[in-house]
Design a protein around this motif. Sequence first.
Motif, PDB file in Angstrom:
ATOM      1  N   VAL A  26      12.564   1.028  10.344  1.00 15.48           N
ATOM      2  CA  VAL A  26      13.006   2.251   9.665  1.00 15.48           C
ATOM      3  C   VAL A  26      12.233   2.425   8.358  1.00 15.48           C
ATOM      4  N   LEU A  27      12.053   1.329   7.631  1.00 13.13           N
ATOM      5  CA  LEU A  27      11.356   1.407   6.345  1.00 13.13           C
ATOM      6  C   LEU A  27       9.903   1.839   6.517  1.00 13.13           C
ATOM      7  N   VAL A  28       9.255   1.338   7.570  1.00 17.68           N
ATOM      8  CA  VAL A  28       7.841   1.692   7.730  1.00 17.68           C
ATOM      9  C   VAL A  28       7.677   3.155   8.130  1.00 17.68           C
ATOM     10  N   LEU A  29       8.722   3.760   8.695  1.00 15.77           N
ATOM     11  CA  LEU A  29       8.660   5.203   8.977  1.00 15.77           C
ATOM     12  C   LEU A  29       8.484   5.985   7.674  1.00 15.77           C
ATOM     13  N   ALA A  30       9.228   5.570   6.638  1.00 18.90           N
ATOM     14  CA  ALA A  30       9.117   6.248   5.339  1.00 18.90           C
ATOM     15  C   ALA A  30       7.719   6.065   4.762  1.00 18.90           C
ATOM     16  N   VAL A  31       7.194   4.845   4.863  1.00 21.79           N
ATOM     17  CA  VAL A  31       5.849   4.568   4.348  1.00 21.79           C
ATOM     18  C   VAL A  31       4.806   5.394   5.097  1.00 21.79           C
ATOM     19  N   LEU A  32       4.962   5.457   6.415  1.00 25.21           N
ATOM     20  CA  LEU A  32       4.029   6.222   7.249  1.00 25.21           C
ATOM     21  C   LEU A  32       3.996   7.682   6.818  1.00 25.21           C
ATOM     22  N   LEU A  33       5.179   8.220   6.559  1.00 27.57           N
ATOM     23  CA  LEU A  33       5.270   9.638   6.218  1.00 27.57           C
ATOM     24  C   LEU A  33       4.611   9.945   4.880  1.00 27.57           C
ATOM     25  N   VAL A  34       4.874   9.107   3.877  1.00 31.30           N
ATOM     26  CA  VAL A  34       4.274   9.331   2.557  1.00 31.30           C
ATOM     27  C   VAL A  34       2.752   9.217   2.639  1.00 31.30           C
ATOM     28  N   ALA A  35       2.270   8.220   3.407  1.00 25.74           N
ATOM     29  CA  ALA A  35       0.821   8.037   3.537  1.00 25.74           C
ATOM     30  C   ALA A  35       0.174   9.211   4.260  1.00 25.74           C
ATOM     31  N   VAL A  36       0.818   9.686   5.312  1.00 23.02           N
ATOM     32  CA  VAL A  36       0.293  10.830   6.058  1.00 23.02           C
ATOM     33  C   VAL A  36       0.253  12.062   5.158  1.00 23.02           C
ATOM     34  N   GLY A 121       6.990  15.768  -4.562  1.00 24.07           N
ATOM     35  CA  GLY A 121       6.655  14.583  -5.336  1.00 24.07           C
ATOM     36  C   GLY A 121       7.891  13.862  -5.867  1.00 24.07           C
ATOM     37  N   VAL A 122       8.903  14.642  -6.289  1.00 23.53           N
ATOM     38  CA  VAL A 122      10.167  14.038  -6.739  1.00 23.53           C
ATOM     39  C   VAL A 122      10.791  13.228  -5.602  1.00 23.53           C
ATOM     40  N   ALA A 123      10.843  13.821  -4.416  1.00 26.32           N
ATOM     41  CA  ALA A 123      11.422  13.123  -3.258  1.00 26.32           C
ATOM     42  C   ALA A 123      10.564  11.923  -2.865  1.00 26.32           C
ATOM     43  N   GLY A 124       9.237  12.100  -2.879  1.00 31.81           N
ATOM     44  CA  GLY A 124       8.335  11.012  -2.499  1.00 31.81           C
ATOM     45  C   GLY A 124       8.444   9.813  -3.424  1.00 31.81           C
ATOM     46  N   ALA A 125       8.736  10.061  -4.704  1.00 27.12           N
ATOM     47  CA  ALA A 125       8.839   8.963  -5.669  1.00 27.12           C
ATOM     48  C   ALA A 125      10.014   8.041  -5.372  1.00 27.12           C
ATOM     49  N   THR A 126      10.992   8.513  -4.601  1.00 26.95           N
ATOM     50  CA  THR A 126      12.148   7.666  -4.276  1.00 26.95           C
ATOM     51  C   THR A 126      11.854   6.713  -3.116  1.00 26.95           C
ATOM     52  N   LEU A 127      10.829   7.013  -2.318  1.00 27.75           N
ATOM     53  CA  LEU A 127      10.674   6.312  -1.040  1.00 27.75           C
ATOM     54  C   LEU A 127       9.956   4.979  -1.139  1.00 27.75           C
ATOM     55  N   MET A 128       8.756   4.964  -1.740  1.00 25.07           N
ATOM     56  CA  MET A 128       7.941   3.746  -1.703  1.00 25.07           C
ATOM     57  C   MET A 128       8.587   2.563  -2.437  1.00 25.07           C
ATOM     58  N   ILE A 151       3.200  -5.876   7.556  1.00 21.35           N
ATOM     59  CA  ILE A 151       3.493  -4.734   8.439  1.00 21.35           C
ATOM     60  C   ILE A 151       3.665  -3.461   7.605  1.00 21.35           C
ATOM     61  N   TRP A 152       4.343  -3.595   6.471  1.00 26.14           N
ATOM     62  CA  TRP A 152       4.524  -2.451   5.563  1.00 26.14           C
ATOM     63  C   TRP A 152       3.167  -1.915   5.100  1.00 26.14           C
ATOM     64  N   GLY A 153       2.290  -2.813   4.646  1.00 28.41           N
ATOM     65  CA  GLY A 153       0.971  -2.392   4.188  1.00 28.41           C
ATOM     66  C   GLY A 153       0.108  -1.847   5.311  1.00 28.41           C
ATOM     67  N   ALA A 154       0.214  -2.479   6.498  1.00 27.07           N
ATOM     68  CA  ALA A 154      -0.559  -2.009   7.645  1.00 27.07           C
ATOM     69  C   ALA A 154      -0.141  -0.596   8.043  1.00 27.07           C
ATOM     70  N   THR A 155       1.146  -0.325   7.927  1.00 26.89           N
ATOM     71  CA  THR A 155       1.632   1.021   8.268  1.00 26.89           C
ATOM     72  C   THR A 155       1.106   2.054   7.275  1.00 26.89           C
ATOM     73  N   ALA A 156       1.087   1.683   5.994  1.00 26.84           N
ATOM     74  CA  ALA A 156       0.532   2.597   4.991  1.00 26.84           C
ATOM     75  C   ALA A 156      -0.936   2.881   5.283  1.00 26.84           C
TER      76      ALA A 156
END
Length: 508
Positions: A26-36, A121-128, A151-156
């Motif tokens: 679930v956490l890596v989904l958030a990372v994936l989204l911010v990176a995309v 950006g406000v919302a994104g700042a809460t995720l990482m 895995i977290w870094g690889a997803t980013a």
Amino acid sequence: MTSTVQPVTTTEEVTGRPGRWLALSVLVLAVLLVAVDATVLGLATPYISEDLNPTGTQLLWIGDVYSFVIAGLLVSMGSLGDRIGRKRILLVGATAFGAISVLNAYATTPELMILARALLGVAGATLMPATLALIRNLFHDPRERSLAVGIWGATASAGTAVGPIAGGFLLEHFWWGSVFLINLPVMAVLVLVGIKLLPESKNPDPGPWDMLSVSLSLVGMIAVVYAVKEAASHGVSGESAGIALLGAAALYWFVRRQLTLPAPLLDMRLFRNRGFSAAVLADLLTILGLSGLVFFLSQYLQLVQGRRPLEAGLAELPAAVGAVGAGLIAGWAARRWSVRAVVSGGLAAVGLALASLTVIDESTGYPLLGTALLVVGVGAGFSFTVTADVILSSVPKEQAGSASAVSETAYELGAALGIAVLGSIVTGVYRGFTAPSGAPEGVHESLGAAVEASATLPARQAQELLASARGSFVDGLTIAAGAGAAVLLITALAAWFLLRNQRLETHS
């Protein structure tokens, strides 16, 4: 009674929380989204410009305000998560990110688009920060935590590759708003599954959330990042110098205030830990050296070599593949050899790969580019994964959000400085080319402007303009690559000394 309770606690800490690997997904989904989301806008910018007709200044704000706000709020949001709960802030932020993505997709004016990007950006700042902090609290075993961070870094890293590929595909088949709407299904899954799987964690004795510190952090970071980018784009002026001084004064006041508060927003004593400080500095300088390549490579692939958006995205894939593979084994490698060997070796590899790009020209074949990108990915994957692990393991679990936010702030500040410094090199060299007679004004502003202007010229003049502009752009890119290589090699040397005797934990 005490002796029967104690073994249970120890077993929990050694084995970790049941379902922790599902929670990690679930956490890596958030990372994936911010990176995309950080990478798709660059491809969509020409389409947004054509549809909304922003001025040059508005277009810059559309591109920059997201990173400005994230840089200004990361520390505050990391600290807020430590106080009210990392799960709570992650789920609220994810919901807001999805809703504001719709506003981005359907913005009808430049002003509304700028506002939507700022809110995103406000919302994104809460995720990482929340994702890294939750990993720190989900995985008690150091070896498992290293793999989870990998895995977290690889997803980013994968997200930075998926962004151009997905964005290129969507832009070739749909309108530009589609690059924002892809956030919705991912966020829906994240929130619905995260409610069930993610454990709540927070600092049990956090103290109040100091609003003056929040304001100082926001003003200081935004002012510094804005001044650096403004100076890079238009040269140093009284205005940019004044804004930089304002930002520096706000950050100085922020640091002084943290040292006097009983419950600071950011515990400045974290920086007394040599491993923590060295890891943060390495991340900042690495991103600084890399950002010029990342920022201008897409333009080189599309505007110099004539690749379509999807093809350009696919061409950058080796970097993500290398980063994913290296990230998954980085923790093992750091324990097998040493932290400083893996971090310094990774950074040196990136530096040498950048140095190889100083020989490219307009017709350079893909084998050299692909190999260099693969080495960049491998080196960065090793370095970033291990430094993230060092940062997390250097602090108590209660301060994981703040520590993670410092790490992410280093990325944002490094990117801003890198694009500003290396970008000014590329732009300065590019503007020196000689345009053929009859070329429209503005062709010296960017390679994109020159390519667009060439479509209005007779064939011979258009060819002359493109040859001169592309040659000048490549000259600037190779100089920037050399400067980036120097930064990375110096950082590798510094990391070798600063991370001396640093070890990753082997037992909880």
